[in-house]
Design a protein around this motif. Structure first.
Motif, PDB file in Angstrom:
ATOM      1  N   LYS A 159      -5.511   5.196  -3.912  1.00  0.00           N
ATOM      2  CA  LYS A 159      -4.951   5.894  -2.743  1.00  0.00           C
ATOM      3  C   LYS A 159      -3.727   5.184  -2.167  1.00  0.00           C
ATOM      4  O   LYS A 159      -3.372   5.401  -1.004  1.00  0.00           O
ATOM      5  N   LYS A 160      -3.092   4.320  -2.954  1.00  0.00           N
ATOM      6  CA  LYS A 160      -1.854   3.703  -2.483  1.00  0.00           C
ATOM      7  C   LYS A 160      -0.740   4.751  -2.468  1.00  0.00           C
ATOM      8  O   LYS A 160      -0.607   5.545  -3.398  1.00  0.00           O
ATOM      9  N   GLN A 161       0.025   4.741  -1.407  1.00  0.00           N
ATOM     10  CA  GLN A 161       1.092   5.722  -1.251  1.00  0.00           C
ATOM     11  C   GLN A 161       2.374   5.202  -1.912  1.00  0.00           C
ATOM     12  O   GLN A 161       3.366   4.910  -1.259  1.00  0.00           O
ATOM     13  N   LEU A 162       2.302   5.092  -3.228  1.00  0.00           N
ATOM     14  CA  LEU A 162       3.430   4.590  -4.007  1.00  0.00           C
ATOM     15  C   LEU A 162       4.141   5.759  -4.689  1.00  0.00           C
ATOM     16  O   LEU A 162       3.507   6.540  -5.401  1.00  0.00           O
ATOM     17  N   GLN A 163       5.421   5.864  -4.456  1.00  0.00           N
ATOM     18  CA  GLN A 163       6.231   6.842  -5.164  1.00  0.00           C
ATOM     19  C   GLN A 163       6.714   6.181  -6.450  1.00  0.00           C
ATOM     20  O   GLN A 163       7.569   5.296  -6.419  1.00  0.00           O
ATOM     21  N   ALA A 183      -2.464   3.884  -8.862  1.00  0.00           N
ATOM     22  CA  ALA A 183      -2.068   4.221  -7.495  1.00  0.00           C
ATOM     23  C   ALA A 183      -2.835   5.453  -7.024  1.00  0.00           C
ATOM     24  O   ALA A 183      -3.265   5.525  -5.863  1.00  0.00           O
ATOM     25  N   THR A 241       0.823  -1.211   0.000  1.00  0.00           N
ATOM     26  CA  THR A 241       0.000   0.000   0.000  1.00  0.00           C
ATOM     27  C   THR A 241       0.854   1.256   0.000  1.00  0.00           C
ATOM     28  O   THR A 241       0.344   2.362  -0.194  1.00  0.00           O
ATOM     29  N   LYS A 242       2.146   1.089   0.216  1.00  0.00           N
ATOM     30  CA  LYS A 242       3.064   2.228   0.140  1.00  0.00           C
ATOM     31  C   LYS A 242       4.444   1.708  -0.220  1.00  0.00           C
ATOM     32  O   LYS A 242       4.732   0.513  -0.097  1.00  0.00           O
ATOM     33  N   GLY A 243       5.280   2.613  -0.676  1.00  0.00           N
ATOM     34  CA  GLY A 243       6.621   2.217  -1.052  1.00  0.00           C
ATOM     35  C   GLY A 243       7.083   2.921  -2.312  1.00  0.00           C
ATOM     36  O   GLY A 243       6.477   3.891  -2.778  1.00  0.00           O
ATOM     37  N   ASN A 244       8.145   2.416  -2.886  1.00  0.00           N
ATOM     38  CA  ASN A 244       8.820   3.030  -4.015  1.00  0.00           C
ATOM     39  C   ASN A 244       8.769   2.072  -5.205  1.00  0.00           C
ATOM     40  O   ASN A 244       9.403   1.025  -5.187  1.00  0.00           O
ATOM     41  N   TRP A 245       7.982   2.402  -6.215  1.00  0.00           N
ATOM     42  CA  TRP A 245       7.851   1.559  -7.404  1.00  0.00           C
ATOM     43  C   TRP A 245       8.708   2.151  -8.507  1.00  0.00           C
ATOM     44  O   TRP A 245       8.476   3.275  -8.949  1.00  0.00           O
ATOM     45  N   THR A 271      10.844  -0.791  -3.552  1.00  0.00           N
ATOM     46  CA  THR A 271       9.925  -1.788  -3.011  1.00  0.00           C
ATOM     47  C   THR A 271       9.444  -2.713  -4.118  1.00  0.00           C
ATOM     48  O   THR A 271       9.288  -3.921  -3.921  1.00  0.00           O
TER      49      THR A 271
END
Length: 207
Positions: free
Chosen positions: A90-94, A86, A64-68, A135
């Protein structure tokens, strides 16, 4: 349409997201004659061969979050689609799109601006980047599995996952990669191409 069931997985998304996916297709068609974002033969099948394929890649990730980090992002598949979904979920993906070709990087930046989504474009060769600590790493139609393992080993976080869509010869590529790499692999049969698969890699290490 092949792969239409993939799009049905996000059929409940907002009208705004559906419009964004449509507009992405429009942008690719507009820019493609100048910079060859996707092959000319696949251009009439953007939805089934590129958008839906990108959607199924996104659907495999439960973070649900991380660095893609999307390596060799090219026309933005799956990177731009990941950023669009994303935003919707609402996923907190950068989301970071790595692309060495300056013209394609320019397209990606303009698409991000016009789509009004959050993503960063890195115009650089993958080999020249400092470790990204990603991530999630994705790479579509970029390189052999052996080479992709090298990229992932450098740029993936310890608990991260790499997703590599591959065609009918994927098992031969896996066997070749095992000559130099150890990894945990999960095979996901493609829902858009009957002979293809998405290969999920974890714990990649050189042997």
């Amino acid at each position: 349409m092949p792969g239409s069931e993939i799009f049905q997985q996000v059929s409940g998304v907002s009208r705004e997201t559906s419009d964004r996916l449509d507009f992405l297709e429009h942008l690719v068609r507009k820019w493609n004659p100048s910079i060859n974002l996707v092959s000319k033969d696949s251009l009439p099948y953007l939805r089934s061969r590129h958008v839906n394929d990108s959607i199924q890649i996104f659907s495999l990730v439960d973070f649900t979050k991380g660095n893609w980090c999307d390596l060799g992002s090219g026309g933005g598949f799956p990177g731009l689609v990941v950023a669009i979904l994303a935003h919707e979920t609402k996923k907190q993906l950068q989301v970071k799109l790595v692309e060495s070709d300056g013209r394609k990087a320019a397209f990606l930046r303009e698409a991000i601006r016009q789509l009004e989504i959050e993503a960063t474009v890195v115009n650089s060769r993958i080999e020249d980047l400092q470790p990204l600590g990603a991530t999630v790493i994705s790479a579509r139609a970029l390189a052999s599995l052996s080479r992709l393992c090298g990229y992932a080993e450098r740029h993936l976080s310890a608990e991260g996952v790499a997703l590599f869509p591959k065609g009918a010869t994927y098992q031969c590529e896996v066997d070749e990669a095992r000559k130099n790499w150890a990894f945990d692999i999960t095979l996901h049969p493609s829902k858009t191409h009957i002979t293809a698969a998405i290969l999920e890699f974890r714990n990649i290490r050189h042997v």
